[in-house]
Design a protein around this motif. Structure first.
Motif, PDB file in Angstrom:
ATOM      1  N   GLY A   1       0.776  -1.345   0.081  1.00 52.70           N
ATOM      2  CA  GLY A   1       0.152  -0.066   0.027  1.00 52.70           C
ATOM      3  C   GLY A   1       0.768   1.435   0.082  1.00 52.70           C
ATOM      4  O   GLY A   1       0.371   2.493  -0.560  1.00 52.70           O
ATOM      5  N   GLU A   2       2.159   1.152   0.328  1.00 52.87           N
ATOM      6  CA  GLU A   2       2.694   2.459   0.411  1.00 52.87           C
ATOM      7  C   GLU A   2       3.859   2.448  -0.537  1.00 52.87           C
ATOM      8  O   GLU A   2       4.451   1.430  -0.821  1.00 52.87           O
ATOM      9  N   SER A   3       4.489   3.463  -0.954  1.00 48.75           N
ATOM     10  CA  SER A   3       5.201   3.454  -2.072  1.00 48.75           C
ATOM     11  C   SER A   3       6.445   3.278  -1.287  1.00 48.75           C
ATOM     12  O   SER A   3       6.689   3.424  -0.245  1.00 48.75           O
ATOM     13  N   LEU A   4       7.670   3.110  -2.247  1.00 49.10           N
ATOM     14  CA  LEU A   4       9.020   3.021  -1.954  1.00 49.10           C
ATOM     15  C   LEU A   4       9.598   4.122  -1.190  1.00 49.10           C
ATOM     16  O   LEU A   4      10.197   4.039  -0.001  1.00 49.10           O
ATOM     17  N   GLU A   5       8.897   5.293  -1.393  1.00 51.96           N
ATOM     18  CA  GLU A   5       9.675   6.536  -0.783  1.00 51.96           C
ATOM     19  C   GLU A   5       8.972   6.659   0.624  1.00 51.96           C
ATOM     20  O   GLU A   5       9.738   6.897   1.301  1.00 51.96           O
TER      21      GLU A   5
END
Length: 64
Positions: A39-43
């Motif tokens: 659900g969350e970006s790599l950043e």
């Protein structure tokens, strides 16, 4: 080879380039299979783990 971006989720990255897994583990990102990886970006994940996204992206680029 896939063009990996910091906007991709860890799950997306692992689907297109499984060779990135050891890099993420080496950097201390051991949550490759957790719900956040989908659900969350790599950043965002890098920020949560206190990592410099530019350093992480450079290491990923080495295995692509």
């Amino acid at each position: 080879m896939a063009n990996i971006t910091k906007e991709m989720t860890i799950g997306e990255i692992l689907r297109v380039c499984p060779a990135v897994a050891p890099v993420l583990l080496e950097m201390g990102m051991h949550c490759l299979g957790c719900p956040s990886a989908q659900g969350e970006s790599l950043e965002q994940a890098a920020m949560v783990h206190g990592m410099d996204i530019d350093v992480l992206m450079a290491k990923i680029a080495e295995v692509q």
